[in-house]
Write an enzyme that holds these catalytic residues in place. Structure first.
Site, PDB file in Angstrom:
ATOM      1  N   ASP A 232     125.435  99.037  25.279  1.00 20.65           N
ATOM      2  CA  ASP A 232     126.093  99.643  26.436  1.00 20.65           C
ATOM      3  C   ASP A 232     125.067 100.222  27.415  1.00 20.65           C
ATOM      4  OD1 ASP A 232     127.739  99.528  24.116  1.00 20.65           O
ATOM      5  OD2 ASP A 232     129.155 100.915  25.026  1.00 20.65           O
ATOM      6  N   HIS A 234     126.575 101.372  30.685  1.00 16.32           N
ATOM      7  CA  HIS A 234     127.502 102.364  31.263  1.00 16.32           C
ATOM      8  C   HIS A 234     127.044 102.992  32.575  1.00 16.32           C
ATOM      9  CE1 HIS A 234     131.009 102.550  28.782  1.00 16.32           C
ATOM     10  NE2 HIS A 234     130.306 102.666  27.658  1.00 16.32           N
ATOM     11  N   ASP A 261     130.106  96.680  28.263  1.00 17.02           N
ATOM     12  CA  ASP A 261     130.170  98.034  28.815  1.00 17.02           C
ATOM     13  C   ASP A 261     129.024  98.287  29.785  1.00 17.02           C
ATOM     14  OD1 ASP A 261     132.451  98.357  27.361  1.00 17.02           O
ATOM     15  OD2 ASP A 261     131.813 100.179  26.332  1.00 17.02           O
ATOM     16  N   ASP A 264     131.392 101.939  34.257  1.00 21.39           N
ATOM     17  CA  ASP A 264     132.186 103.128  33.905  1.00 21.39           C
ATOM     18  C   ASP A 264     131.299 104.253  33.381  1.00 21.39           C
ATOM     19  OD1 ASP A 264     134.700 102.268  34.705  1.00 21.39           O
ATOM     20  OD2 ASP A 264     135.242 101.469  32.742  1.00 21.39           O
ATOM     21  N   ARG A 265     131.811 105.455  33.512  1.00 26.64           N
ATOM     22  CA  ARG A 265     131.170 106.705  33.095  1.00 26.64           C
ATOM     23  C   ARG A 265     129.953 107.026  33.959  1.00 26.64           C
ATOM     24  NH1 ARG A 265     133.488 109.137  28.906  1.00 26.64           N
ATOM     25  NH2 ARG A 265     134.705 107.946  27.391  1.00 26.64           N
ATOM     26  N   ASN A 293     134.864  96.480  26.181  1.00 28.27           N
ATOM     27  CA  ASN A 293     136.199  97.039  26.425  1.00 28.27           C
ATOM     28  C   ASN A 293     136.284  97.753  27.769  1.00 28.27           C
ATOM     29  OD1 ASN A 293     134.482  99.115  25.053  1.00 28.27           O
ATOM     30  ND2 ASN A 293     136.274 100.407  25.362  1.00 28.27           N
ATOM     31  N   HIS A 294     135.134  98.078  28.379  1.00 31.19           N
ATOM     32  CA  HIS A 294     135.161  98.692  29.711  1.00 31.19           C
ATOM     33  C   HIS A 294     135.114  97.661  30.826  1.00 31.19           C
ATOM     34  CE1 HIS A 294     135.123 103.111  29.307  1.00 31.19           C
ATOM     35  NE2 HIS A 294     134.742 102.820  28.074  1.00 31.19           N
ATOM     36  N   HIS A 342     130.857  92.820  21.357  1.00 29.66           N
ATOM     37  CA  HIS A 342     130.784  94.206  21.810  1.00 29.66           C
ATOM     38  C   HIS A 342     131.344  95.184  20.781  1.00 29.66           C
ATOM     39  CE1 HIS A 342     130.639  97.692  24.346  1.00 29.66           C
ATOM     40  NE2 HIS A 342     131.903  97.940  24.052  1.00 29.66           N
ATOM     41  N   ARG A 390     139.100 106.161  17.040  1.00 28.40           N
ATOM     42  CA  ARG A 390     139.263 106.262  18.494  1.00 28.40           C
ATOM     43  C   ARG A 390     140.717 106.469  18.904  1.00 28.40           C
ATOM     44  NH1 ARG A 390     134.846 103.870  21.267  1.00 28.40           N
ATOM     45  NH2 ARG A 390     133.401 102.870  19.829  1.00 28.40           N
ATOM     46  N   HIS A 417     129.211  99.430  21.495  1.00 28.40           N
ATOM     47  CA  HIS A 417     130.497 100.128  21.549  1.00 28.40           C
ATOM     48  C   HIS A 417     130.465 101.579  21.083  1.00 28.40           C
ATOM     49  CE1 HIS A 417     134.812 100.166  21.960  1.00 28.40           C
ATOM     50  NE2 HIS A 417     135.090 100.072  20.682  1.00 28.40           N
TER      51      HIS A 417
END
Length: 484
Positions: A232, A234, A261, A264-265, A293-294, A342, A390, A417
């Protein structure tokens, strides 16, 4: 006498629990969240009646994105003390992170009721209520009509005029080359924007290229070279640049695989994704991408990428990104021996690589399909499959990993992940590796980043690195969840 003995033992347990909690608080402050969780757990075992132990552990779970476990702790805290506002706030935060906004809204209303003079609680309730209204509005105007490609909304890309005032890199008639990407990376470091004509061009060309792949891609380590697998990123653009500084720019002998990923964030997701896409166009056979997943609409709307895309470009660009994300392959196999995905492994037995290769990925994950499994699953130390920490997806044990590898003639699973304090983790008897490449995740976690260098003989070398400075723009700047 027996009563005095029992009271003494109870008091000893309470003193021990308080000491464990204090040690856990210290570890939490130092950002050693996994270690803090262990200490909070021991404190709870010593004295399971203290509400604050559960809410403290819930916050540590939230920091490690174990939102389902945080939810359980908040539930227990509320059971112990229905008037403890912090427990409702923890539960609201966990629900917000799992995109369960109506549930979060209910808990925030309770927080405000318990603490009517708390301006922060009132603000959070207002922000959550706005999200609920926005979602309801979007559902109301949605329709099932077949629409044109999002790229149609970008217009005639070739006809877009590049103003003389634009001081960034230009794409020449021969297309995107290495020189363009190097200049683009420097341009982004100066917090400057890519011209929308070139942005749209990169989006369209990369989408067309990715559409030509199967959902599972066969990847080779370059002869006389190496392949680096990154986890990731991110939206942490300056840390991405640091990876290239440490490990070299992509080339025919210095291949890369970025394992989902990308966005995002972090608040530099646009810079991250365009850099990766541009390198993909320059070295299509040595630069590989896996969907995370993002790379999905629901996550992008809530964790910042949609807002960043609107701020730096427009909604048409975001819609085009959604189509691009749908085209990114779901998994890769390196030299027919290393499976890279991922999230994790399927929730069903007997899944083969050919079944993964044939996944119809050109859509959003349904939540109960093979694609969702591969994007969301996590490993666990216990045998079999278990409930996800999660609150989404599931967990798989070492026996599941062993069976999948044996069935498909593989040696190893590499996945991402999950943030790891060391940047990576080797589990399941060395058969399942987690790699995470966003150091000091969200400017808060304090973890190292890492990547894996793989040589042609499939030897793995783990390289760790620390976060580097970035402009004074915090994570989640463009997210409606900012502040939760």
């Amino acid at each position: 006498m027996a009563t005095n003995t029992a009271n003494g033992a109870q008091r000893e347990s309470q003193i021990r629990a308080e000491a464990l909690k204090n040690e856990a608080n210290k570890l939490f402050a130092e950002k050693h969240y996994e270690a803090a969780i262990k200490q909070y757990t021991e404190a709870i075992e010593a004295d399971p009646t203290v509400t604050a132990f559960y809410t403290n552990r819930a916050l540590a779970y939230i920091r490690t994105e174990s939102f389902g476990l945080a939810l359980s702790d908040a539930d227990k805290a509320i059971e112990l003390n229905p008037s403890f506002a912090k427990a409702y706030y923890r539960r609201a935060t966990a629900n917000m992170s799992m995109l369960k906004f109506k549930e979060a809204q209910r808990d925030l209303k309770t927080v405000v009721k318990l603490n009517p003079r708390d301006p922060d609680a009132t603000q959070k309730l207002d922000e959550c209520s706005k999200i609920v209204r926005r979602i309801e509005f979007e559902k109301a105007i949605a329709n099932d009509e077949v629409t044109k490609s999002p790229f149609d909304a970008l217009g005639d890309i070739d006809a877009i005029v590049v103003e003389l005032s634009y001081d960034g890199p230009h794409i020449n008639d021969s297309g995107i080359d290495r020189d363009f990407v190097v200049k683009l990376m420097d341009h982004f470091k100066k917090e400057k924007k890519l011209h929308r004509k070139y942005a749209y061009k990169i989006l369209k060309e990369t989408t067309d290229l990715l559409r030509s792949y199967k959902s599972l891609v066969s990847v080779s380590v370059p002869e006389n070279g190496r392949l680096t697998v990154c986890g990731d990123t991110h939206g942490q653009y300056y840390d991405l640049c640091h990876i290239f500084e440490l490990n070299g720019l992509p080339s025919p002998t210095n291949a890369y695989l970025f394992n989902g990923d990308f966005v995002d964030r972090g608040s530099f997701s646009i810079e991250v994704i365009f850099t990766l896409l541009a390198w993909k166009l320059v070295h299509p056979d040595q630069f590989h991408l896996t969907r995370g997943n993002h790379e999905t609409i629901d996550m992008n709307k809530m964790y910042g990428f949609e807002g960043e895309c609107r701020a730096k470009f427009n909604v048409a660009a975001f819609n085009a990104f959604t189509e691009l994300f749908n085209a990114i392959p779901i998994a890769n196999v390196i030299n027919d021996k290393i499976f890279v995905v991922h999230g994790g492994l399927p929730s069903q037995d007997n899944v083969t690589l050919d079944m993964i290769r044939q996944i119809d990925r050109f859509k959003q994950p349904a939540g109960n399909d093979l694609m969702t499994d591969l994007l969301w699953a996590d490993p666990q130390p216990f045998m079999g499959r278990g409930r996800s920490k999660r609150g989404t997806g599931f967990q798989f044990g070492p026996d599941i990993t062993e069976d999948f590898l044996k069935r498909n003639g593989l040696d190893l699973v590499i996945r991402s992940h999950e943030v790891k304090e060391a940047g990576y983790e080797v589990a399941h008897g060395g058969k399942c590796v987690t790699i995470f490449s966003a150091p000091n995740y969200c400017d808060a976690v304090g973890n190292l980043g890492a990547y894996i260098v793989i040589t042609p003989d499939l030897k793995l070398k783990y390289e760790q690195f620390s976060a580097v400075p970035h402009p004074n723009i915090g994570p989640m700047k463009y997210s409606p969840l900012r502040g939760f």
